[in-house]
Design a protein around this motif. Sequence first.
Motif, PDB file in Angstrom:
ATOM      1  N   LEU A   1      -8.226 -17.105 -10.836  1.00 10.03           N
ATOM      2  CA  LEU A   1      -6.639 -16.740 -11.070  1.00 10.03           C
ATOM      3  C   LEU A   1      -6.863 -15.146 -11.311  1.00 10.03           C
ATOM      4  N   GLU A   2      -7.567 -14.688 -11.823  1.00  8.63           N
ATOM      5  CA  GLU A   2      -7.516 -13.050 -12.014  1.00  8.63           C
ATOM      6  C   GLU A   2      -7.699 -12.497 -10.824  1.00  8.63           C
ATOM      7  N   ARG A   3      -8.670 -12.980  -9.808  1.00  8.79           N
ATOM      8  CA  ARG A   3      -8.949 -12.433  -8.372  1.00  8.79           C
ATOM      9  C   ARG A   3      -7.802 -12.773  -7.700  1.00  8.79           C
ATOM     10  N   LEU A   4      -7.095 -13.838  -7.658  1.00 11.66           N
ATOM     11  CA  LEU A   4      -5.909 -14.074  -7.086  1.00 11.66           C
ATOM     12  C   LEU A   4      -4.788 -13.284  -7.418  1.00 11.66           C
ATOM     13  N   LYS A   5      -4.712 -13.184  -8.676  1.00 14.67           N
ATOM     14  CA  LYS A   5      -3.525 -12.247  -9.177  1.00 14.67           C
ATOM     15  C   LYS A   5      -3.663 -10.701  -8.715  1.00 14.67           C
ATOM     16  N   ALA A   6      -4.954 -10.238  -8.818  1.00 11.01           N
ATOM     17  CA  ALA A   6      -5.117  -8.936  -8.419  1.00 11.01           C
ATOM     18  C   ALA A   6      -4.818  -8.707  -7.032  1.00 11.01           C
ATOM     19  N   HIS A   7      -5.102  -9.682  -6.080  1.00 12.79           N
ATOM     20  CA  HIS A   7      -4.897  -9.490  -4.844  1.00 12.79           C
ATOM     21  C   HIS A   7      -3.322  -9.515  -4.437  1.00 12.79           C
ATOM     22  N   ILE A   8      -2.800 -10.670  -5.035  1.00 11.49           N
ATOM     23  CA  ILE A   8      -1.271 -10.688  -4.718  1.00 11.49           C
ATOM     24  C   ILE A   8      -0.448  -9.520  -5.204  1.00 11.49           C
ATOM     25  N   SER A   9      -0.642  -9.034  -6.460  1.00 15.49           N
ATOM     26  CA  SER A   9       0.094  -8.016  -6.760  1.00 15.49           C
ATOM     27  C   SER A   9      -0.164  -6.677  -5.966  1.00 15.49           C
ATOM     28  N   ALA A  10      -1.272  -6.484  -5.379  1.00 12.79           N
ATOM     29  CA  ALA A  10      -1.522  -5.331  -4.498  1.00 12.79           C
ATOM     30  C   ALA A  10      -0.759  -5.336  -3.183  1.00 12.79           C
ATOM     31  N   LEU A  11      -0.106  -6.457  -2.899  1.00 13.57           N
ATOM     32  CA  LEU A  11       0.747  -6.645  -1.737  1.00 13.57           C
ATOM     33  C   LEU A  11       1.713  -5.690  -1.718  1.00 13.57           C
ATOM     34  N   CYS A  12       1.986  -5.339  -0.736  1.00 11.76           N
ATOM     35  CA  CYS A  12       3.546  -4.556  -0.406  1.00 11.76           C
ATOM     36  C   CYS A  12       4.425  -5.565   0.788  1.00 11.76           C
ATOM     37  N   PHE A  13       5.660  -5.291   0.452  1.00 13.69           N
ATOM     38  CA  PHE A  13       6.512  -5.584   1.531  1.00 13.69           C
ATOM     39  C   PHE A  13       7.689  -4.497   1.964  1.00 13.69           C
ATOM     40  N   PRO A  14       6.770  -3.586   2.953  1.00 14.24           N
ATOM     41  CA  PRO A  14       7.688  -2.774   3.166  1.00 14.24           C
ATOM     42  C   PRO A  14       8.811  -3.150   4.309  1.00 14.24           C
ATOM     43  N   GLU A  15       8.810  -4.144   4.833  1.00 18.47           N
ATOM     44  CA  GLU A  15       9.604  -4.764   5.764  1.00 18.47           C
ATOM     45  C   GLU A  15      10.841  -5.314   5.057  1.00 18.47           C
ATOM     46  N   ILE A  16      10.854  -5.401   3.627  1.00 18.02           N
ATOM     47  CA  ILE A  16      11.895  -5.834   2.871  1.00 18.02           C
ATOM     48  C   ILE A  16      12.612  -4.796   1.950  1.00 18.02           C
ATOM     49  N   ALA A  17      11.700  -4.208   1.327  1.00 21.72           N
ATOM     50  CA  ALA A  17      11.973  -3.015   0.563  1.00 21.72           C
ATOM     51  C   ALA A  17      10.906  -2.213   0.160  1.00 21.72           C
ATOM     52  N   SER A  18      11.167  -0.801   0.215  1.00 24.26           N
ATOM     53  CA  SER A  18      10.206  -0.012  -0.121  1.00 24.26           C
ATOM     54  C   SER A  18       9.588  -0.097  -1.556  1.00 24.26           C
ATOM     55  N   GLY A  19       8.137  -0.352  -1.647  1.00 23.44           N
ATOM     56  CA  GLY A  19       7.683  -0.368  -2.962  1.00 23.44           C
ATOM     57  C   GLY A  19       7.866  -1.642  -3.776  1.00 23.44           C
ATOM     58  N   LEU A  20       8.004  -2.719  -2.836  1.00 24.25           N
ATOM     59  CA  LEU A  20       8.324  -4.076  -3.521  1.00 24.25           C
ATOM     60  C   LEU A  20       7.013  -4.688  -3.527  1.00 24.25           C
ATOM     61  N   HIS A  21       6.754  -5.166  -4.700  1.00 30.91           N
ATOM     62  CA  HIS A  21       5.352  -5.925  -5.154  1.00 30.91           C
ATOM     63  C   HIS A  21       5.886  -7.345  -5.582  1.00 30.91           C
ATOM     64  N   VAL A  22       5.138  -8.420  -5.635  1.00 30.26           N
ATOM     65  CA  VAL A  22       5.571  -9.670  -5.961  1.00 30.26           C
ATOM     66  C   VAL A  22       4.489 -10.335  -6.793  1.00 30.26           C
ATOM     67  N   PRO A  23       4.393  -9.797  -7.998  1.00 29.34           N
ATOM     68  CA  PRO A  23       3.462 -10.522  -9.035  1.00 29.34           C
ATOM     69  C   PRO A  23       3.884 -11.903  -9.307  1.00 29.34           C
ATOM     70  N   PHE A  24       2.868 -12.628  -9.973  1.00 26.71           N
ATOM     71  CA  PHE A  24       3.065 -13.976 -10.412  1.00 26.71           C
ATOM     72  C   PHE A  24       2.609 -14.160 -11.881  1.00 26.71           C
ATOM     73  N   SER A  25       3.054 -15.217 -12.524  1.00 28.68           N
ATOM     74  CA  SER A  25       2.813 -15.744 -13.758  1.00 28.68           C
ATOM     75  C   SER A  25       2.242 -17.057 -13.490  1.00 28.68           C
ATOM     76  N   ALA A  26       1.154 -17.444 -14.363  1.00 32.68           N
ATOM     77  CA  ALA A  26       0.353 -18.442 -14.276  1.00 32.68           C
ATOM     78  C   ALA A  26       0.052 -19.236 -15.413  1.00 32.68           C
ATOM     79  N   GLY A  27      -0.030 -20.492 -15.639  1.00 29.04           N
ATOM     80  CA  GLY A  27      -0.566 -21.449 -16.846  1.00 29.04           C
ATOM     81  C   GLY A  27      -1.670 -22.417 -16.234  1.00 29.04           C
ATOM     82  N   LEU A  28      -2.522 -22.459 -17.020  1.00 29.18           N
ATOM     83  CA  LEU A  28      -3.854 -23.001 -16.522  1.00 29.18           C
ATOM     84  C   LEU A  28      -4.227 -24.031 -17.585  1.00 29.18           C
ATOM     85  N   ILE A  29      -4.659 -25.318 -17.011  1.00 33.68           N
ATOM     86  CA  ILE A  29      -5.120 -26.311 -18.108  1.00 33.68           C
ATOM     87  C   ILE A  29      -6.322 -26.920 -17.307  1.00 33.68           C
ATOM     88  N   ALA A  30      -7.392 -27.509 -18.097  1.00 31.05           N
ATOM     89  CA  ALA A  30      -8.130 -27.873 -17.790  1.00 31.05           C
ATOM     90  C   ALA A  30      -8.206 -29.426 -18.052  1.00 31.05           C
TER      91      ALA A  30
END
Length: 335
Positions: free
Chosen positions: A306-335
């Motif tokens: 999840l940490e690896r996924l969160k770092a990768h997604i948080s680094a993404l930009c969406f310039p075609e939608i809006a300048s500087g737009l990032h889309v992080p996420f929140s997650a809950g984990l159970i075993a």
Amino acid sequence: MHGFPGIAPAFIGADTKIQRQVRYWAATALLYSLGVAALWSEVWLGETSVRPAAWLTACIAGGVFLFYGLIRSSKRLALLPSQLTVCQGDFAIICTVAGYAISGSIRGATLTILLVVLVFCAFTLEAKKSYRMSIFAIVLLGVTMIWMVNTDSARFNPWLEMIHFFLATTMLVVVAYLTGELSRLRARLKAQKTELADALIRNQVLATRDELTLLANRRHMSEILANEELRQLAPGHPVCIAMIDLDWFKQINDTHGHAAGDAVLRMFALQAQVVLRTVDVLARWGGEEFLLFLPDTDLNAARLVLERLKAHISALCFPEIASGLHVPFSAGLIA
């Protein structure tokens, strides 16, 4: 063996396509046997000479065994069923016309065999090849009749041969037309079968995939979880499940429109699969919510994923939608 009780597998082979060709071969061998029997009955009645009858019988027997060998070796020799059918059809036409030439008063009856040959070929040949075979039979029969009349006009009446030729040609043309229609119908049915198979595959994909993100859908993930619940009865299979929610997704929809929101969901799905392991299953659970299934993974390993996924997604930009737009996420984990 199925479909051939009492027949040695070594004779018919194990391949179903070759078995079907052997069935056709057996039917033609039976027809050849009946034709040879009729020919020798004319020899016994004194209407046909022994020498030509013997030569034709030997040629037929040799051809029958040769084609059996070619059928059994067709895969090794890279021979297509249509190629074998054309060769067997031409051989049958030549033998039938030869039998007509050396037969006596019943020779007109042998012409019906030409129709049987075309009907047999109709099951495997394309329309053009059926037409070509019909033309070959008509031309060969016409040339043979002319030769017969010119070499022995006392025995072969020109008018009778002309009637035979007219009747045979008429029947061959009609049968060729019908076999051509059958061939086209078979081609249409084959095309429809292919279309139905493709549609079934598409429906199966749609039944298990989310149409927008192409991830597993909620229904498919529920099936995976149900199967995993049964697997958990056996120890030693740690599993973790994470619920992921994209942050501020409603604000993106409200500010930039639903098309922009759809683009974000597709990008998240695509980029998440770059990071995740091949055994992990990510499903769209609903809206901007995703469920991540991590098989054979303990809680510590799942946190790292999840940490690896969160770092990768948080680094993404969406310039075609809006300048500087990032889309992080929140997650809950159970075993």
